[in-house]
Design a protein around this motif. Sequence first.
Motif, mmCIF file in Angstrom:
data_model
loop_
_atom_site.group_PDB
_atom_site.id
_atom_site.type_symbol
_atom_site.label_atom_id
_atom_site.label_comp_id
_atom_site.label_asym_id
_atom_site.label_seq_id
_atom_site.Cartn_x
_atom_site.Cartn_y
_atom_site.Cartn_z
ATOM 1 N N LYS B 37 46.147 -68.831 5.132
ATOM 2 C CA LYS B 37 47.542 -69.255 5.068
ATOM 3 C C LYS B 37 48.278 -68.507 6.174
ATOM 4 C CE LYS B 37 51.276 -68.613 1.677
ATOM 5 N NZ LYS B 37 51.522 -68.123 0.302
ATOM 6 N N LEU B 47 42.705 -66.361 2.189
ATOM 7 C CA LEU B 47 42.962 -66.861 0.841
ATOM 8 C C LEU B 47 41.702 -66.872 -0.011
ATOM 9 C CD1 LEU B 47 45.256 -69.969 1.399
ATOM 10 C CD2 LEU B 47 45.897 -67.813 0.317
ATOM 11 N N ARG B 61 45.232 -69.531 -8.596
ATOM 12 C CA ARG B 61 45.721 -70.905 -8.394
ATOM 13 C C ARG B 61 44.944 -71.648 -7.317
ATOM 14 N NH1 ARG B 61 50.451 -71.595 -6.256
ATOM 15 N NH2 ARG B 61 50.637 -69.525 -5.311
ATOM 16 N N PHE B 62 44.062 -70.960 -6.619
ATOM 17 C CA PHE B 62 43.340 -71.549 -5.482
ATOM 18 C C PHE B 62 41.890 -71.850 -5.842
ATOM 19 C CE2 PHE B 62 46.737 -70.753 -2.551
ATOM 20 C CZ PHE B 62 47.348 -69.601 -3.009
ATOM 21 N N ILE B 77 45.574 -76.213 -4.699
ATOM 22 C CA ILE B 77 46.536 -75.195 -5.138
ATOM 23 C C ILE B 77 47.263 -75.771 -6.351
ATOM 24 C CG2 ILE B 77 48.469 -73.722 -4.488
ATOM 25 C CD1 ILE B 77 47.785 -74.274 -1.544
ATOM 26 N N SER B 80 51.564 -75.792 -7.434
ATOM 27 C CA SER B 80 52.160 -75.449 -6.131
ATOM 28 C C SER B 80 53.532 -74.807 -6.343
ATOM 29 C CB SER B 80 52.312 -76.703 -5.268
ATOM 30 O OG SER B 80 51.063 -77.319 -5.074
ATOM 31 N N GLN B 81 53.823 -73.827 -5.481
ATOM 32 C CA GLN B 81 55.094 -73.120 -5.560
ATOM 33 C C GLN B 81 55.773 -73.167 -4.189
ATOM 34 O OE1 GLN B 81 53.870 -69.188 -6.709
ATOM 35 N NE2 GLN B 81 53.271 -69.801 -8.778
ATOM 36 N N ASP B 84 54.366 -71.245 -1.371
ATOM 37 C CA ASP B 84 53.104 -71.686 -0.765
ATOM 38 C C ASP B 84 53.353 -72.435 0.539
ATOM 39 O OD1 ASP B 84 51.825 -72.556 -4.031
ATOM 40 O OD2 ASP B 84 51.646 -70.668 -2.926
ATOM 41 N N TYR B 88 48.161 -74.014 6.687
ATOM 42 C CA TYR B 88 46.871 -73.644 6.127
ATOM 43 C C TYR B 88 45.768 -74.026 7.117
ATOM 44 C CZ TYR B 88 49.138 -72.629 1.755
ATOM 45 O OH TYR B 88 49.944 -72.067 0.802
#
Lengths: 117, 113
Positions: B37, B47, B61-62, B77, B80-81, B84, B88
């Motif tokens: 990332k 990541l 989360r990944f 992901i 997602s947030q 993020d 990538y």
Amino acid sequence: SAVISQKPSRDICQRGTSLTIQCQVDSQVTMMFWYRQQPGQSLTLIATANQGSEATYESGFVIDKFPISRPNLTFSTLTVSNMSPEDSSIYLCSVEGLGWRGTYEQYFGPGTRLTVT
Amino acid sequence: DQQVKQNSPSLSVQEGRISILNCDYTNSMFDYFLWYKKYPAEGPTFLISISSIKDKNEDGRFTVFLNKSAKHLSLHIVPSQPGDSAVYFCAARARGSQGNLIFGKGTKLSVKP
């Protein structure tokens, strides 16, 4: 994971001059790697720096243009010599590591943003 | 010839939904695949990685999925947030080629609140 710092974080240099970039790692590592990211491109390996021996350069990169020092197991420098505008890039230092599950990982420093005018 | 390809330059996802980032490769000698990332003006942040002998690796989360027959991998992901939102990069290492990662050109993910 390894913590990598680089100096300077950015610089603007005149063509024909040279710039030395420093990389410091918080743990001893056998190999350190220098990458370049040109504008709009992906990262490309320049060379591998081994402590106690000469660096190994990838195709398209030569020692006269990118001399590298590796005086100990936590430090390396990359010099960009006789700079031209085409050398304007982000230069990154990198080291390998093992994750807690034994998986291969590779970490990068924050990069040095070089602009050559 | 690009050995690692990320064909989507950008992806937009709603917060809380799944983000799926894709990557294709051509070199059957790759033995490790990694996802990074990257925020502007920062170096790539590692990541997650996956060995070529696995088809899935999960970390929080990944999750990375590897389909060797299709020479395809993806990063999921969930959820997602907004934090993020970044570029990538998919990268691959050939067997015996220490430290030499071949990178894709990246996919810019935007997670909208």
